[in-house]
Design a protein around this motif. Structure first.
Motif, PDB file in Angstrom:
ATOM      1  N   PRO A  27       0.451  -0.878  -0.304  1.00 34.03           N
ATOM      2  CA  PRO A  27      -0.421  -0.043   0.015  1.00 34.03           C
ATOM      3  C   PRO A  27       0.587   1.218   0.132  1.00 34.03           C
ATOM      4  N   ASN A  28       0.031   2.135  -0.659  1.00 33.26           N
ATOM      5  CA  ASN A  28       0.711   3.453  -0.255  1.00 33.26           C
ATOM      6  C   ASN A  28       2.321   4.087  -0.906  1.00 33.26           C
ATOM      7  N   VAL A  29       3.052   2.782  -2.819  1.00 32.61           N
ATOM      8  CA  VAL A  29       4.020   2.581  -2.581  1.00 32.61           C
ATOM      9  C   VAL A  29       4.335   3.492  -3.301  1.00 32.61           C
ATOM     10  N   PRO A  30       5.591   4.501  -3.102  1.00 32.62           N
ATOM     11  CA  PRO A  30       6.025   5.858  -3.444  1.00 32.62           C
ATOM     12  C   PRO A  30       6.203   5.981  -5.075  1.00 32.62           C
ATOM     13  N   ILE A  31       5.615   6.950  -5.949  1.00 32.77           N
ATOM     14  CA  ILE A  31       5.689   6.570  -7.305  1.00 32.77           C
ATOM     15  C   ILE A  31       6.839   8.041  -7.529  1.00 32.77           C
ATOM     16  N   HIS A  32       8.180   7.872  -8.263  1.00 34.83           N
ATOM     17  CA  HIS A  32       8.301   8.939  -8.251  1.00 34.83           C
ATOM     18  C   HIS A  32       8.575   9.031 -10.237  1.00 34.83           C
ATOM     19  N   LEU A  33       7.851  10.505 -10.325  1.00 36.52           N
ATOM     20  CA  LEU A  33       8.917  10.561 -12.222  1.00 36.52           C
ATOM     21  C   LEU A  33       8.541  12.644 -11.531  1.00 36.52           C
ATOM     22  N   ALA A  34       8.848  12.814 -13.291  1.00 38.13           N
ATOM     23  CA  ALA A  34       9.719  14.448 -12.867  1.00 38.13           C
ATOM     24  C   ALA A  34       8.698  15.360 -12.847  1.00 38.13           C
ATOM     25  N   ALA A  35       8.237  16.388 -12.438  1.00 38.13           N
ATOM     26  CA  ALA A  35       6.743  17.168 -12.187  1.00 38.13           C
ATOM     27  C   ALA A  35       6.917  17.804 -13.211  1.00 38.13           C
ATOM     28  N   ALA A  36       7.648  17.985 -13.836  1.00 37.96           N
ATOM     29  CA  ALA A  36       7.127  18.358 -15.384  1.00 37.96           C
ATOM     30  C   ALA A  36       6.515  17.596 -16.118  1.00 37.96           C
ATOM     31  N   GLU A  37       6.253  16.262 -16.195  1.00 38.22           N
ATOM     32  CA  GLU A  37       6.026  14.929 -17.078  1.00 38.22           C
ATOM     33  C   GLU A  37       4.460  15.652 -16.430  1.00 38.22           C
ATOM     34  N   VAL A  38       4.413  15.582 -14.915  1.00 40.19           N
ATOM     35  CA  VAL A  38       2.666  15.249 -14.603  1.00 40.19           C
ATOM     36  C   VAL A  38       2.318  16.537 -14.701  1.00 40.19           C
ATOM     37  N   ALA A  39       3.033  18.131 -15.023  1.00 39.60           N
ATOM     38  CA  ALA A  39       2.676  19.666 -15.329  1.00 39.60           C
ATOM     39  C   ALA A  39       1.516  19.145 -16.784  1.00 39.60           C
ATOM     40  N   PHE A  40       2.847  18.378 -17.650  1.00 42.46           N
ATOM     41  CA  PHE A  40       2.036  18.647 -18.993  1.00 42.46           C
ATOM     42  C   PHE A  40       0.752  18.113 -19.560  1.00 42.46           C
ATOM     43  N   TRP A  41       1.199  16.464 -18.351  1.00 43.77           N
ATOM     44  CA  TRP A  41      -0.147  15.305 -19.334  1.00 43.77           C
ATOM     45  C   TRP A  41      -1.514  16.596 -18.107  1.00 43.77           C
ATOM     46  N   THR A  42      -1.724  17.888 -17.565  1.00 38.83           N
ATOM     47  CA  THR A  42      -3.071  18.272 -17.291  1.00 38.83           C
ATOM     48  C   THR A  42      -3.464  19.156 -18.575  1.00 38.83           C
ATOM     49  N   SER A  43      -2.990  19.445 -19.476  1.00 37.25           N
ATOM     50  CA  SER A  43      -3.816  20.106 -20.729  1.00 37.25           C
ATOM     51  C   SER A  43      -2.474  19.594 -21.620  1.00 37.25           C
ATOM     52  N   PRO A  44      -2.492  18.528 -22.302  1.00 35.98           N
ATOM     53  CA  PRO A  44      -1.304  18.289 -23.331  1.00 35.98           C
ATOM     54  C   PRO A  44      -2.030  18.380 -24.682  1.00 35.98           C
ATOM     55  N   ASP A  45      -0.356  18.385 -25.513  1.00 33.91           N
ATOM     56  CA  ASP A  45      -0.358  19.586 -26.470  1.00 33.91           C
ATOM     57  C   ASP A  45       0.397  18.347 -27.752  1.00 33.91           C
ATOM     58  N   PHE A  46      -1.213  17.563 -28.173  1.00 37.35           N
ATOM     59  CA  PHE A  46      -1.010  17.190 -29.586  1.00 37.35           C
ATOM     60  C   PHE A  46      -0.755  17.469 -30.402  1.00 37.35           C
ATOM     61  N   SER A  47      -0.285  18.353 -30.746  1.00 39.82           N
ATOM     62  CA  SER A  47      -0.140  18.757 -31.798  1.00 39.82           C
ATOM     63  C   SER A  47       1.229  18.918 -33.498  1.00 39.82           C
ATOM     64  N   GLN A  48       1.940  18.244 -31.989  1.00 37.03           N
ATOM     65  CA  GLN A  48       3.534  18.129 -33.613  1.00 37.03           C
ATOM     66  C   GLN A  48       3.499  16.748 -33.638  1.00 37.03           C
ATOM     67  N   ASN A  49       2.698  16.375 -33.301  1.00 33.42           N
ATOM     68  CA  ASN A  49       3.087  14.636 -34.237  1.00 33.42           C
ATOM     69  C   ASN A  49       1.202  13.855 -34.494  1.00 33.42           C
ATOM     70  N   THR A  50       1.821  12.452 -35.070  1.00 35.07           N
ATOM     71  CA  THR A  50       0.912  11.914 -35.296  1.00 35.07           C
ATOM     72  C   THR A  50       0.437  11.239 -34.479  1.00 35.07           C
ATOM     73  N   PHE A  51       1.511  10.244 -33.092  1.00 35.96           N
ATOM     74  CA  PHE A  51       1.351   9.836 -32.544  1.00 35.96           C
ATOM     75  C   PHE A  51       0.456   8.246 -32.738  1.00 35.96           C
ATOM     76  N   GLY A  52       0.688   7.675 -34.012  1.00 31.84           N
ATOM     77  CA  GLY A  52       0.345   7.033 -34.549  1.00 31.84           C
ATOM     78  C   GLY A  52      -1.173   6.567 -34.688  1.00 31.84           C
ATOM     79  N   GLY A  53      -2.010   7.317 -34.332  1.00 29.88           N
ATOM     80  CA  GLY A  53      -2.444   6.976 -34.073  1.00 29.88           C
ATOM     81  C   GLY A  53      -3.372   6.905 -33.075  1.00 29.88           C
ATOM     82  N   PHE A  54      -2.598   6.747 -31.932  1.00 27.98           N
ATOM     83  CA  PHE A  54      -3.115   6.392 -30.861  1.00 27.98           C
ATOM     84  C   PHE A  54      -3.268   8.113 -29.414  1.00 27.98           C
ATOM     85  N   PRO A  55      -3.472   9.129 -29.799  1.00 27.96           N
ATOM     86  CA  PRO A  55      -3.773   9.729 -29.205  1.00 27.96           C
ATOM     87  C   PRO A  55      -4.107  10.144 -27.470  1.00 27.96           C
ATOM     88  N   ASP A  56      -5.672   8.921 -28.158  1.00 33.51           N
ATOM     89  CA  ASP A  56      -6.381   9.009 -27.540  1.00 33.51           C
ATOM     90  C   ASP A  56      -6.498   8.019 -26.496  1.00 33.51           C
TER      91      ASP A  56
END
Length: 304
Positions: free
Chosen positions: A146-175
């Motif tokens: 329970p409650n194992v800590p999960i470490h990741l960059a703050a910038a990654e969390v911030a990006f996904w609050t309003s992600p920008d998918f405008s610069q690439n194709t994402f292989g057809g998988f943005p959703d």
């Protein structure tokens, strides 16, 4: 030059698989286990979105690979340092039910004798589905402490609050990408431990935000007793040694990804240290060398 040594891990459960799915090595006093989550097939066009199809086909043909379909290896890493056991990324879990050759992490942790309850920390290089999907699976989640800590960059969390998918194709998988990220953050919000630039998760195990592939993409540096190894996550794909300027379909900022990729490859070639990556052929252990204006991947011979 860094030296890594192969080691053996006792297993509690035998596997009837005909191909190896884990590879263990030692970096100084630190144990590293590479586990294959499997392979999944995507259109070969996802390897390069900024080149002529004929150029990509020529590269694939020269490697005797299909020009239509590319089989993406997917590697997850477990690191034991001191009293810490660190899981780096988690594979795709059950997110692709029509892809039976991927999503194997929990079975292969069992085969390696690793109880998920023994994992003290998790590092997520970035929030793409093939790196967080395993943690969305009840089979792994229910067995973590329970409650194992999960470490990741703050910038990654911030990006996904309003992600920008405008610069690439994402292989057809943005959703798919956005859905997995949203569910992951909702599920583990109280366990996230964002860091700004870098964070030492365990003795000699440092997660470092480099950006590029995603805004908060991280690599993990492992160092002990003069030996060094870097887990590159998705900073480098198989074609990038020959063509570091090719844009991967899943690079959120392709030009920044190229800049970061070149800087990492130059640094690794200069240091001679060992390298792992999420999507290089299993077990993905090797080194980088300069090859004219580009680079060369030198796989480390398997050590039995």
């Amino acid at each position: 030059m860094s030296v890594v040594t192969n080691i053996s891990h006792p297993t509690k459960a035998a596997s009837d698989e005909l191909v190896p799915s884990r590879y263990s090595l030692r970096v100084g006093d630190i144990e590293v286990l590479v586990i294959s989550d499997g392979v999944f097939s995507l259109s070969a066009s996802t390897l390069a979105t900024n080149v002529e199809p004929a150029d990509l086909s020529a590269w694939l043909t020269a490697r005797l690979e299909s020009v239509d379909e590319y089989k993406w290896p997917l590697n997850v890493v477990v690191v034991r340092s001191g009293d810490r056991t660190v899981l780096i990324d988690s594979g795709v879990g059950e997110e692709f039910p029509d892809a039976p050759r991927v999503g194997k992490l929990i079975a292969r942790l069992d085969a390696a004798g690793i109880d998920p309850a023994s994992i003290t920390d998790v590092v997520i290089t970035h929030l793409h589905v093939d790196h967080v999907g395993g943690l969305l699976s009840e089979g792994l989640r229910s067995r973590l402490r329970p409650n194992v800590p999960i470490h990741l960059a703050a910038a990654e969390v911030a990006f996904w609050t309003s992600p920008d998918f405008s610069q690439n194709t994402f292989g057809g998988f943005p959703d798919v990408l956005e859905s997995a990220e949203s569910r992951f953050v909702d599920m583990y919000r109280g366990q996230l431990r964002p860091f700004e630039t870098e964070f030492e998760v365990a003795p000699g195990v440092v997660a470092c935000c480099v950006g590029g592939h995603t805004r908060g993409h991280s690599v993990v540096h492992i160092a002990s007793g003069g030996d060094r190894l870097t887990f590159l996550g998705d900073s480098v794909f198989e074609n990038h040694f020959d063509h570091p300027d090719w844009h991967n379909a899943f690079d959120h900022d392709p030009e920044e990804a190229v800049r970061v990729r070149l800087a990492l490859l130059r640094k690794l070639a200069a240091s001679g240290e060992s390298v792992l990556a999420a999507h290089l052929p299993f077990p993905s252990v090797g080194r980088v060398a300069v090859n004219g204006d580009v680079f060369r991947w030198i796989p480390t011979p398997w050590d039995y």
